[in-house]
Write a protein that holds these residues in place. Structure first.
Motif, mmCIF file in Angstrom:
data_model
loop_
_atom_site.group_PDB
_atom_site.id
_atom_site.type_symbol
_atom_site.label_atom_id
_atom_site.label_comp_id
_atom_site.label_asym_id
_atom_site.label_seq_id
_atom_site.Cartn_x
_atom_site.Cartn_y
_atom_site.Cartn_z
ATOM 1 N N VAL A 168 -47.508 -18.281 -19.532
ATOM 2 C CA VAL A 168 -47.831 -17.874 -18.160
ATOM 3 C C VAL A 168 -48.726 -16.638 -18.166
ATOM 4 O O VAL A 168 -49.687 -16.535 -17.390
ATOM 5 N N SER A 169 -48.414 -15.701 -19.058
ATOM 6 C CA SER A 169 -49.225 -14.487 -19.149
ATOM 7 C C SER A 169 -50.664 -14.819 -19.537
ATOM 8 O O SER A 169 -51.622 -14.264 -18.985
ATOM 9 N N ALA A 170 -50.832 -15.754 -20.467
ATOM 10 C CA ALA A 170 -52.169 -16.134 -20.913
ATOM 11 C C ALA A 170 -52.954 -16.870 -19.829
ATOM 12 O O ALA A 170 -54.190 -16.812 -19.791
ATOM 13 N N TRP A 171 -52.250 -17.556 -18.938
ATOM 14 C CA TRP A 171 -52.890 -18.339 -17.875
ATOM 15 C C TRP A 171 -52.869 -17.616 -16.531
ATOM 16 O O TRP A 171 -53.134 -18.227 -15.489
ATOM 17 N N GLU A 172 -52.575 -16.355 -16.542
ATOM 18 C CA GLU A 172 -52.396 -15.603 -15.294
ATOM 19 C C GLU A 172 -53.615 -15.661 -14.381
ATOM 20 O O GLU A 172 -53.486 -15.758 -13.159
ATOM 21 N N ASN A 173 -54.811 -15.615 -14.935
ATOM 22 C CA ASN A 173 -56.030 -15.575 -14.126
ATOM 23 C C ASN A 173 -56.757 -16.917 -14.061
ATOM 24 O O ASN A 173 -57.921 -16.983 -13.682
ATOM 25 N N LYS A 174 -56.048 -17.989 -14.436
ATOM 26 C CA LYS A 174 -56.640 -19.323 -14.390
ATOM 27 C C LYS A 174 -55.952 -20.159 -13.316
ATOM 28 O O LYS A 174 -54.781 -19.956 -13.011
ATOM 29 N N HIS A 175 -56.696 -21.109 -12.759
ATOM 30 C CA HIS A 175 -56.110 -21.976 -11.728
ATOM 31 C C HIS A 175 -55.281 -23.080 -12.368
ATOM 32 O O HIS A 175 -55.733 -23.767 -13.274
ATOM 33 N N TRP A 176 -54.058 -23.230 -11.900
ATOM 34 C CA TRP A 176 -53.229 -24.344 -12.318
ATOM 35 C C TRP A 176 -52.182 -24.630 -11.243
ATOM 36 O O TRP A 176 -51.760 -23.741 -10.523
ATOM 37 N N VAL A 177 -51.799 -25.895 -11.158
ATOM 38 C CA VAL A 177 -50.747 -26.315 -10.233
ATOM 39 C C VAL A 177 -49.428 -26.428 -10.981
ATOM 40 O O VAL A 177 -48.413 -25.896 -10.549
ATOM 41 N N THR A 178 -49.445 -27.135 -12.119
ATOM 42 C CA THR A 178 -48.278 -27.163 -13.003
ATOM 43 C C THR A 178 -48.734 -27.023 -14.447
ATOM 44 O O THR A 178 -49.790 -27.534 -14.835
ATOM 45 N N LEU A 179 -47.927 -26.345 -15.216
ATOM 46 C CA LEU A 179 -48.068 -26.312 -16.663
ATOM 47 C C LEU A 179 -46.952 -27.174 -17.232
ATOM 48 O O LEU A 179 -45.800 -27.073 -16.793
#
Length: 466
Positions: free
Chosen positions: A231-242
């Motif tokens: 989550v920390s690595a994807w903090e500034n990226k758009h996502w709906v679900t990981l």
């Protein structure tokens, strides 16, 4: 996918956008000479033009639909175990559970969740369970089992259990049949979608993220830290679900802020398809087309039977890796003994996966403590720990452990036992060699072979099952 999403939107907005207005209300329409099927195609195209053919308008349309739907106003989910956290957490782990024809794995799933997490990790999440089966007997039994086995986590506000009365559900009668399905095969996923929706609706304000799993999974050790790092690595990226599992609705991580929209989406289209399929269309609605899946998977499916009608359905995530034997699973079981038990000693503590323990005043030769599994299982390791933390205090000096099998459907015992091993210094930790007969273990019996001069403490009887 985009075309199917439009179909879903139009199905749910019949009261908002009159799809067949031109067919019924405009007799001078230039398409009046067409067949009914052709008229429906024209009506579809016109209704689609009324909304807007661009994908960027999907979400605006969906927001309008939410304003015109009120299925949540009559929902009355109630807490039956525990209390919500005082402070907002990083993560809520959600489970919707019902009866399974082959037995319940919910207790084993909860044990796996807590034992795959360190004490510091457990401070950052809560587990929210929705007991969604209307059977009052099953509900009462599950409340009792969870309250007994997971008392420390309940007291720490790390486990909350809710129930939603059946009257809160939308009608399951006269449901739409998409592929000539029998009524039961339509009703099951439709109700399941509502189970998920009410679970997520309750979870909205308790954490920053929401992780959906099923009630029949085991977890990789340290899964919370791995999710937090991702989550920390994807903090500034758009996502709906990981996605942390390839299977169904298992291991799907949401922003908590997106839950209200997905709740409405599930309720609006609950008749159309199962929830994991609806999720892919929700991705399209919020502009996430490719799946975002991480390897290795953090969760593995452990039930070989479908929740619907108990059909065999072995689903396994090939990307789930087990580096070690992990935590014990201790599947649901009943405990029996003829030891001399004081009134304040709780028998189930011998089998619980917490720090509680079981105490017996005396242990005569021939007395026993027997774990009888609700569902016979393939046990590959057994651990028995007796005695207190003080050296040479209250441990069983002479005893052994037996595995039991059942051929005559006995309820509280087995009719065929084999020796697994002797206690050494009050303990046994032994791998179970493969059984050529292929029979599954139903009983694990701790047998006293010589009278103990003092009382004994049974700290843990731990089982690892496949």
């Amino acid at each position: 996918m985009s075309n199917l999403l439009w179909r879903l939107i139009l199905i749910a907005t019949a009261g908002v956008f009159p799809i067949f207005f031109f067919i019924k209300e405009n007799p001078f329409d230039t398409a009046s000479f067409l067949s009914l099927e052709e008229k429906e195609v024209v009506a579809w195209q016109r209704a689609r033009m009324q909304i807007n053919p661009g994908r960027t308008k999907h979400l605006e349309t969906f927001k309008l639909m939410q304003k015109n739907s009120e299925p949540l106003k009559k929902v009355n989910s109630r807490i039956v175990i525990g209390f919500p956290p005082v402070e907002k957490k990083l993560l809520t782990i959600g489970i919707a559970s019902v009866q399974h024809p082959q037995g319940s794995y919910l207790l084993a799933t909860l044990q796996s969740l807590f034992f795959a997490s360190s004490s510091s990790e457990r401070k950052h999440f809560i587990v929210l369970v929705h007991l969604a089966d209307p059977d009052p007997k099953w509900l009462s039994q599950m409340i009792s089992n969870i309250s007994t086995l997971f008392k420390p986590y309940i007291q720490a506000r790390q486990l909350v259990v809710i129930n939603t009365p059946l009257k809160s559900y939308l009608s399951l009668k006269d449901l739409k049949k998409n592929f000539n399905d029998i009524p039961a095969s339509v009703a099951f996923p439709s109700k399941q979608n509502m189970d998920y929706a009410f679970l997520m609706n309750f979870a909205t304000n308790h954490s920053d993220y929401f992780l959906m799993i099923e009630d029949d999974v085991k977890c990789a050790p340290g899964f919370v830290t791995q999710i937090a790092t991702t989550v920390s690595a994807w903090e500034n990226k758009h996502w709906v679900t990981l996605e942390f599992s390839q299977l169904g609705f298992i291991g799907k991580l949401f922003h908590a802020r997106d839950l209200p929209r997905f709740v409405h989406f599930l309720l609006l289209f609950h008749q159309e398809m199962p929830g994991d399929c609806l999720l892919s269309h929700f991705h399209d609605l919020l502009m996430q087309e490719p799946r975002i899946h991480f390897f290795p998977s953090l969760f593995q499916h452990i039930d070989n039977y479908s929740s619907f009608e108990g059909k065999f359905n072995s689903l396994e995530d090939k990307e789930f890796k087990e580096n070690d034997i992990g935590s014990p699973s201790n599947p649901a079981a009943s405990i029996y003994t003829n030891l001399n038990v004081p009134h304040d000693s709780v028998l189930i503590n011998a089998y619980s996966l917490d720090r509680n323990f079981f105490y017996a005043k005396s242990a005569e030769a021939g007395s026993h403590l027997t774990v009888v599994l609700d569902i016979p299982a393939e046990v590959f390791r057994v651990q028995v720990l007796t005695g207190s933390d003080l050296k040479d205090k209250n441990w069983l000096k002479e005893g052994h452990v037996e595995l039991g099998f059942d051929c005559t459907n006995r309820i509280n015992d087995c009719d065929d036992y084999i020796l697994l091993g002797l206690l050494v210094n009050g303990s046994l930790n032994k791998q179970v060699l493969s059984n050529e007969s292929g029979k599954k273990v139903k009983c694990v019996r701790l047998l006293v072979t010589a009278t103990s001069p003092s009382g004994i403490v049974v700290r843990h009887i731990n089982l690892w099952t496949k």
